[in-house]
Design a protein around this motif. Structure first.
Motif, mmCIF file in Angstrom:
data_model
loop_
_atom_site.group_PDB
_atom_site.id
_atom_site.type_symbol
_atom_site.label_atom_id
_atom_site.label_comp_id
_atom_site.label_asym_id
_atom_site.label_seq_id
_atom_site.Cartn_x
_atom_site.Cartn_y
_atom_site.Cartn_z
ATOM 1 N N VAL A 107 4.260 1.937 -13.584
ATOM 2 C CA VAL A 107 3.690 1.181 -12.464
ATOM 3 C C VAL A 107 2.677 2.086 -11.769
ATOM 4 O O VAL A 107 3.009 3.171 -11.312
ATOM 5 N N GLY A 109 -0.026 0.675 -9.665
ATOM 6 C CA GLY A 109 -0.878 -0.214 -8.860
ATOM 7 C C GLY A 109 -0.970 0.220 -7.416
ATOM 8 O O GLY A 109 -1.678 -0.385 -6.622
ATOM 9 N N GLY A 110 -0.220 1.281 -7.050
ATOM 10 C CA GLY A 110 -0.152 1.697 -5.634
ATOM 11 C C GLY A 110 -1.479 2.261 -5.158
ATOM 12 O O GLY A 110 -2.369 2.596 -5.951
ATOM 13 N N MET A 111 -1.610 2.358 -3.849
ATOM 14 C CA MET A 111 -2.892 2.791 -3.281
ATOM 15 C C MET A 111 -2.895 4.277 -2.923
ATOM 16 O O MET A 111 -3.940 4.811 -2.521
ATOM 17 N N GLY A 112 -1.731 4.938 -3.034
ATOM 18 C CA GLY A 112 -1.699 6.380 -2.760
ATOM 19 C C GLY A 112 -2.232 6.729 -1.382
ATOM 20 O O GLY A 112 -2.920 7.731 -1.207
ATOM 21 N N THR A 113 -1.884 5.918 -0.385
ATOM 22 C CA THR A 113 -2.429 6.108 0.969
ATOM 23 C C THR A 113 -2.122 7.506 1.512
ATOM 24 O O THR A 113 -2.990 8.169 2.075
ATOM 25 N N ARG A 114 -0.863 7.940 1.326
ATOM 26 C CA ARG A 114 -0.473 9.228 1.917
ATOM 27 C C ARG A 114 -1.218 10.383 1.260
ATOM 28 O O ARG A 114 -1.537 11.373 1.903
ATOM 29 N N LYS A 121 -4.112 7.102 -8.340
ATOM 30 C CA LYS A 121 -3.304 8.332 -8.342
ATOM 31 C C LYS A 121 -3.173 8.913 -9.742
ATOM 32 O O LYS A 121 -3.124 10.113 -9.939
ATOM 33 N N GLN A 189 -1.127 -6.411 -10.938
ATOM 34 C CA GLN A 189 -0.192 -7.063 -10.029
ATOM 35 C C GLN A 189 -0.959 -7.879 -8.980
ATOM 36 O O GLN A 189 -2.180 -7.779 -8.874
ATOM 37 N N GLY A 215 3.611 -4.204 -4.013
ATOM 38 C CA GLY A 215 4.755 -3.306 -4.227
ATOM 39 C C GLY A 215 5.134 -3.230 -5.695
ATOM 40 O O GLY A 215 4.740 -4.078 -6.501
ATOM 41 N N VAL A 245 3.895 6.335 -11.731
ATOM 42 C CA VAL A 245 2.811 7.185 -12.213
ATOM 43 C C VAL A 245 2.830 8.576 -11.566
ATOM 44 O O VAL A 245 2.278 9.526 -12.101
ATOM 45 N N LYS A 349 2.509 1.350 7.653
ATOM 46 C CA LYS A 349 1.486 2.169 6.977
ATOM 47 C C LYS A 349 0.229 2.201 7.836
ATOM 48 O O LYS A 349 0.051 1.373 8.723
ATOM 49 N N LYS A 400 3.254 12.658 -3.531
ATOM 50 C CA LYS A 400 3.166 11.620 -2.490
ATOM 51 C C LYS A 400 2.161 12.022 -1.404
ATOM 52 O O LYS A 400 1.438 11.179 -0.899
#
Ligand code: UTP
Length: 472
Positions: A107, A109-114, A121, A189, A215, A245, A349, A400
């Protein structure tokens, strides 16, 4: 001119927004002009409005999730590979790989904001020496196991509208990291709108709502829109190795865990490690009343659940999920086919938004909620699940944050440390202050890498890089 069915979908979006009390937002979107308004509403027609409505209700009630009745959480049961069993398990897992029974699924698809990295990412350089990226690092493992077992491991890569194009470009530029592109399957997603603490939709620009991926639990509806699971089944796959990932320490293909999973004939195996402190940000592996295994997100444990200790001083809920699971494909297909709606969680967030000023730095305070589904909320729909305890030092160092704990520097140091330990266990003498990187394509297990032969520092086999200096 907009055709009728399209028009109907846009009207549905307008009604959904009105039902949520978002007339002001609609007015703002309309100011962009008819064409842009149509485009934005077209994008919003993909949104699961029933889920958003639940989430808005939660925000207005001041709670972050409704995952059903809670009851008393007890520690979940856990299996662990005994040292004496490891060789047999390894051989069993290898046999399943050789027979072409295993697929990998990441997976991403996250935005890696932190982290605040400019790009997906997975494109972050992580190799302590080679600077190979997270995607490259995982790909090398998949290629290594495919070559060693003579059986191509299919790899499903979940992206999101934000990461899809960049991820494909990254794979293309790297020649698919030596993998056969026909065995790598991208799918994207869905997205959900971000809301402020009062439950109002936020805008990323004056005329656009702020959307973010739904998510890792968006996995199931994303798969439902593809035929990928049917194609896996048609080629004889039985077990799917799911991973995130951002954890380069994880052996993404792990014959021992595969064997434990297949021997137990369970639908779901979750890898867990021992939590070190109550505050540690790991979902807890628990037994939920009489109803079965669950993972409860760390933000949703209450203080007493988090810190309760046994008479000998250990944490009661001590098993932390590392976001690595094995799924039985037959269960996964059935679950996806049935189309269950997983609960939505509200994750505070930093949302880049014109409604509360541009706040794109990962250092600023949360200004709203991202709406997310969690993959482990599918556990209530599983009748047979188990946890497999693994070693933190060997398997868990996710990226993270930009600095400090769970940073790229910490992950590189953990990789170098583990590689050194593996080499030393295989008989190598590694000079102090040496960064060690094993090429993941040459098996993440030196006993196999070296065929059991003792290694000295001057006798470096292919796939092992040794460079002096401090770990970056
Ligand atoms: P995290 O929950 O750590 O989120 O994702 P993130 O996007 O990487 O980082 P933050 O929270 O914005 O800082 C854990 C894993 O789940 C994936 C991520 O790509 C990562 O592999 N994920 C997360 C998705 O695939 N989709 C999502 O919507 C969220």
């Amino acid at each position: 001119m907009i055709s009728e069915p399209v028009n109907d979908r846009l009207l549905e979006v307008e009604s959904a927004l009105v039902a949520l009390g978002q007339e002001t937002l609609l007015e703002a979107l309309r100011l962009a002009g008819p064409a842009a308004y149509g485009d934005v509403l077209g994008q919003l027609s993909e949104v699961d409005w029933a889920g958003v409505s639940d989430a808005v209700a939660l925000a207005r009630m001041g709670v972050q999730a409704d995952s059903g009745p809670r009851g008393v959480l007890k520690p979940g049961s856990i299996v662990e590979a005994e040292p004496t069993e490891r060789e047999d398990l390894h051989a069993e897992g290898l046999a399943a790989l050789q027979a072409g029974r295993v697929a990998a699924l990441v997976v991403a698809g996250g935005m890696g904001t932190r982290l605040g990295f400019d790009g997906p990412k997975g494109a972050l350089p992580i190799g302590p020496v080679s600077e190979r990226t997270l995607f490259g690092h995982h790909a090398a493992q998949i290629r290594g196991w495919s070559e060693a077992t003579g059986s191509q491991i299919p790899w499903l890569v979940m992206t999101s509208p934000r990461t899809e194009a960049m991820t494909r470009a990254h794979f293309d530029a790297a020649g698919f990291f030596g993998l056969d592109a026909a065995n790598v399957h991208f799918f994207s997603q869905h997205q959900l709108p971000a809301i402020d603490f009062d439950g109002n939709l936020m805008r990323s620009t004056p005329h656009e709502p702020a959307l973010s991926p739904d998510g890792h639990g968006g996995l199931f509806s994303a798969l439902a829109a593809t035929d990928l699971l049917d194609r896996l089944a048609a080629r004889g796959i039985e077990t799917v190795s799911y991973f995130q990932v951002d954890n380069p320490l994880l052996p993404v293909i792990d014959p021992v865990a595969i064997a434990l999973h297949r021997r137990a004939r369970v639908d779901w195996s979750a890898k867990v490690i021992r939590k070190e402190t109550p505050a540690e940000k790991l979902g807890a592996w628990v037994q939920h009343g009489d109803s079965g295994a669950r993972i409860v997100e760390y933000t949703e444990l209450n203080p007493s659940e988090r810190s309760q200790r046994t008479p000998s001083g250990d944490l009661v809920l001590s098993a932390g999920s590392i976001g690595a699971h094995l799924f039985d494909l037959a269960w996964l297909r059935e679950f996806v086919r049935e189309g269950h709606a997983l609960p939505i969680h509200l994750s505070p967030k930093v949302i880049p938004s014109v409604d509360s000023g541009p706040q794109s730095s990962p250092d600023t305070q949360p200004n709203g909620f991202k709406l997310e589904r969690f993959v482990f909320d599918a556990l209530p729909f599983v009748s047979r699940a188990q946890a497999i305890r693994v070693s933190r030092r060997d398997e868990y160092s996710p990226v993270k944050n930009a600095a400090g704990d769970y940073s790229p520097a910490a992950a590189r140091a953990a990789l170098a440390d583990r590689n050194r330990r593996w080499l030393e266990a295989a008989g190598a003498k590694v000079p102090p202050n040496t960064i060690v990187e094993l090429n993941p394509a040459h098996f993440p297990d030196p006993a196999h890498l070296l065929n059991g032969a003792p290694l000295t520092a001057s006798d470096v086999p292919p796939g092992v890089l040794m460079v002096g200096g401090n770990p970056r």
